[in-house]
Design an enzyme around this catalytic site. Structure first.
Site, short mmCIF file in Angstrom:
data_model
loop_
_atom_site.label_atom_id
_atom_site.label_comp_id
_atom_site.label_asym_id
_atom_site.label_seq_id
_atom_site.Cartn_x
_atom_site.Cartn_y
_atom_site.Cartn_z
N ASP A 68 0.88 -1.16 0.00
CA ASP A 68 0.00 0.00 0.00
C ASP A 68 0.92 1.22 0.00
OD1 ASP A 68 -2.10 1.77 0.06
OD2 ASP A 68 -3.14 0.83 1.74
C1 BGC Z 1 -5.02 3.33 0.09
C2 BGC Z 1 -5.14 2.28 -0.99
C3 BGC Z 1 -4.96 2.92 -2.34
C4 BGC Z 1 -3.63 3.66 -2.38
C5 BGC Z 1 -3.36 4.34 -3.72
C6 BGC Z 1 -3.78 4.15 -0.07
O1 BGC Z 1 -3.77 5.21 0.83
O2 BGC Z 1 -5.05 2.69 1.36
O3 BGC Z 1 -6.39 1.65 -0.92
O4 BGC Z 1 -5.03 1.95 -3.35
O5 BGC Z 1 -3.64 4.65 -1.37
O6 BGC Z 1 -4.21 5.40 -3.94
#
Ligand code: BGC
Length: 718
Positions: free
Chosen positions: A267
């Site tokens: 993530d």
């Molecule tokens: C979120 C993810 C997301 C990623 C990219 C993160 O803060 O938890 O779900 O895919 O950002 O935007």
């Protein structure tokens, strides 16, 4: 070498025919660009041919990293000399999000799950994958499949509810749909990322059996059944170690137990180390803003190689993990060409009808006193539409939850007010609108109208949990926010008390309390309904579509029913223990004998069904459960018969588990015999492996977890 993508929507739906003609002897890519060769062999050849720098560059994000690359969440530069395409990653679960323009915002995950219709979910995933590819994107960061452990989790609206089987069925359908295109899905957030409070650090403690039976099955199904190309490791810690450097998670379950052969992407900002993360099983680092240290930079990886904490064999294996699914799912043979032209393209036009259909199919009708809905269509009535969330400004917050999944495209959004006004006009009715910030206005408008539609919303968003089950207004992003009704509960109560023909519409991310329920005439839950929410709502109100949804999550009767000891949620001193074990959602309500406000699986629709003639037949290690479903009403509609299994006492399972379901469409008075196959796993529990105890297993079939008129049993083993 790279093919220019000439068409947008439609082209992507595979045909993964070779884009590159049979390789010439002089072609530097010949050894891995034969599309008839196996993905693994192509990956072997490519990785063997890469220089050290080329290999290291595949394991982390490229510049510019954050939304500056055509509005995406991030990318990894391709290597044109050796035919490696760009890897372009974007959110995801309710449509191509981030800073993308002119894409379709579909209903959010919880609304998708409410359809109980995997075939429709596959179509949805396929449409989103098509839009992604046309936008120059080849990895979609979804679906989210964390289990709704508590109704307070601010991200539950992105997920598929509280049940592992329902979540797994939805997730696999959605992934297959995405990967029907040359686009990879990313199963997230792996794992036990079930709250937003302390989301970057919380250390979750979950016993092995609960892990295997409740939280891991959607991920397991994503790998084993849907061949998902990537898995996103989450922000939190699990048993002390961050998820993105957790060997048990990333190598134990994922690769060893389930045979995952794609890549683990962090993530954004969830990476906390170089060698520990890489050796635990993480492959690709992505970042969150503000820019943190880049742990998988070539320099850091080289330093780890030099001090012996990382080996070249592991680095090559990581690159293999990245490119193998790219070969398998056509990303090399249909490379994306990110650039200004696809960025600006409108890719949404083909999908409005699908978004509208899914929105109605996922709308749950919870109450319908005296058949108030659908409106009878005689015309000449005054319909009061009440609520900030109904108008175009309010709806821009209320049709998609907050955070990275939030879809853009306000320009093409149809608010409830617009949708209902258009439908009313064609039915000869008249609409009056009040915002409802004053209960006096709400009460007066409702009292003067023939029909009342009052729309309220909450504020579910990534980044924070819901403080309670109240109707909190959504986070405010515009200057118009001052007009958000401060007390939507009072607004709903005033309208419902003033007119018994009041339909309450809840554009919410999760269960809410309903102190006004006895007064309300009807209650609809469309969740976050996407850009076509207003049209779908009008379709449902006027009966042009039926509210096809069933709850994927229990609605508690009180805060007390939903509450935890603090050590279990949201944790103490950064640590949280899942003390309830297997007793998540309806499993817990059943075990405690609690009566929820609305049970898991519940939803009315516009017709009625009769279930009868249950029979169970042993088949191998499982059983076939069959029964007859008849539409006993006078409208066509879809039933969702649900099959629950109860275990012999020796297994120590909760009172029952959902193990099968089907969406059955029937004309009035029509009937159909339905057979639901239950495999061995439907009768198994985790005890150092999937174990089936000999004994008597209860089989119950009905229309919700609390309405199971058909019951029998089957004896297994022994
Ligand atoms: C979120 C993810 C997301 C990623 C990219 C993160 O803060 O938890 O779900 O895919 O950002 O935007």
């Amino acid at each position: 070498m790279r093919r220019v993508l000439t068409a947008a929507v439609g082209l992507a739906l595979v045909n993964l025919a070779p884009a590159v003609p049979a390789a010439q002897a002089a072609d530097p890519c010949a050894a891995w660009m034969d599309p008839h060769d196996s993905a693994s062999h192509r990956a072997d050849e490519l990785v063997a041919a890469m220089t050290e720098d080329q290999a290291l560059g595949m394991l982390t994000f490229s510049d510019p990293p954050w939304f500056a690359f055509y509005g995406t969440a991030g990318h990894v530069d391709g290597i044109p000399e050796i035919c490696v395409p760009d890897l372009v990653l974007s959110d995801a679960g309710s449509g191509v999000a981030g800073l993308q323009v002119a894409t379709t915002v579909f209903p959010s995950g919880v609304a998708q799950a409410s359809t109980w219709d995997p075939a429709l979910q596959r179509r949805l995933g396929r449409a989103i994958g098509e839009e992604a590819h046309a936008k120059g994107i080849n990895v979609l960061l979804g679906p989210g499949m964390n289990i709704a452990r508590t109704p307070y989790n601010g991200r539950n609206f992105e997920y598929f509810g509280e049940d592992p089987l329902l979540s797994a069925r939805g997730a696999t359908a959605f992934i297959r749909g995405i990967q029907d295109n040359p686009v990879l899905a990313s199963a997230k957030h792996y794992a036990f990322n079930d709250q937003e409070t302390d989301r970057m650090t919380v250390d979750v403690r979950v016993d092995e059996r609960t892990r295997r039976e409740i939280y891991l099955p959607p991920f397991e199904a994503a790998v084993r059944q849907a061949d998902v190309g990537s898995v996103m490791c989450s922000y939190n810690r699990v048993g002390g170690a961050y998820a993105c450097e957790n060997r048990r998670l990333l190598t134990g379950y994922l690769r060893h137990d389930w045979g995952f052969d794609g890549f683990v992407v962090s993530d954004w900002g969830a990476t906390h180390s170089t060698a520990p993360a890489a050796t635990a099983g993480m492959d690709l680092e992505m970042h969150a803003s503000p820019l943190p240290q880049q742990y998988f930079s070539a320099d850091n990886l080289r330093a780890a190689l030099a001090d012996g904490t990382l080996t070249w064999a592991r680095v090559r294996a990581m690159v293999h993990d990245v490119v193998r699914p790219m070969f398998e799912h056509g990303l090399f043979d249909h490379p994306v060409e990110p650039g200004p032209a696809p960025y600006l393209d409108d890719v949404s036009t083909a999908h409005a009808a699908l978004a509208r259909r899914v929105a109605a199919a996922g709308t749950v009708l919870l109450k319908n006193r005296g058949g108030l809905l659908p409106f009878d269509g005689e015309g000449g009535r005054t319909i009061a539409v009440i609520g900030w969330a109904a108008n175009p400004v309010g709806a821009s917050s209320a049709t998609s939850g907050g955070g990275s999944s939030h879809g853009s495209g306000v320009a093409r959004q149809v608010s409830p007010l617009e949708g209902i006004t258009a439908a009313a006009r064609s039915h000869g009715d008249r609409v009056v609108y009040v915002e409802g910030s004053s209960t006096v206005d709400a009460q007066a408008a409702a009292a003067a109208a023939d029909e009342v539609v009052v729309v309220a919303t909450d504020g579910s968003s990534e980044g924070s949990d819901r403080p309670d089950l109240g109707l909190r207004p959504a986070a405010c992003a515009t200057v118009f926010c001052t007009s958000i009704p401060g007390n939507q509960e009072a607004m709903v109560a005033a309208a419902s008390a003033a007119n018994p023909r009041t339909v309450v519409v809840l554009d919410v991310g999760g269960p809410v309390r309903m102190p006004w329920l006895p007064d309300a005439g009807a209650v609809l839950v469309p969740w976050y309904g996407g850009l076509q929410h207003g049209n779908a709502l009008a379709d449902v109100l006027y009966g042009d579509a039926e509210p096809g949804g069933r709850l994927p999550q229990t609605f508690p009767a009180s805060e007390a029913q939903a509450s935890f000891e603090q050590r279990a949620y949201p944790g103490v001193d950064g640590r949280e223990t899942y003390d309830e074990g297997l007793l998540v959602g309806y499993r817990g309500y059943d075990a405690r004998g609690d009566r929820p406000l609305f049970p898991f699986g519940y939803g009315l629709g516009y017709t009625t069904f009769d279930f009868r003639d249950l029979a169970v037949r042993r088949t191998g290690a499982g059983a076939d459960v069959s029964f007859r479903v008849r539409n006993t009403g006078d409208r066509a509609g879809a039933a969702v018969p649900q099959v629950y299994v109860s275990f012999p006492a020796s297994a120590g399972e909760p009172p029952k588990r959902l193990e099968g379901f089907e969406k059955v469409r029937l004309a009035p008075d029509a009937s159909r015999r339905v057979t639901v196959h239950l495999g061995r796993r439907a009768f198994a529990y985790w005890h150092r492996g999937w174990t089936v105890d000999p004994g008597r297993y209860g089989i119950a079939v009905g229309s919700s977890s609390r309405d199971l008129p058909l019951r029998t049993y089957v004896v297994l083993g022994g």
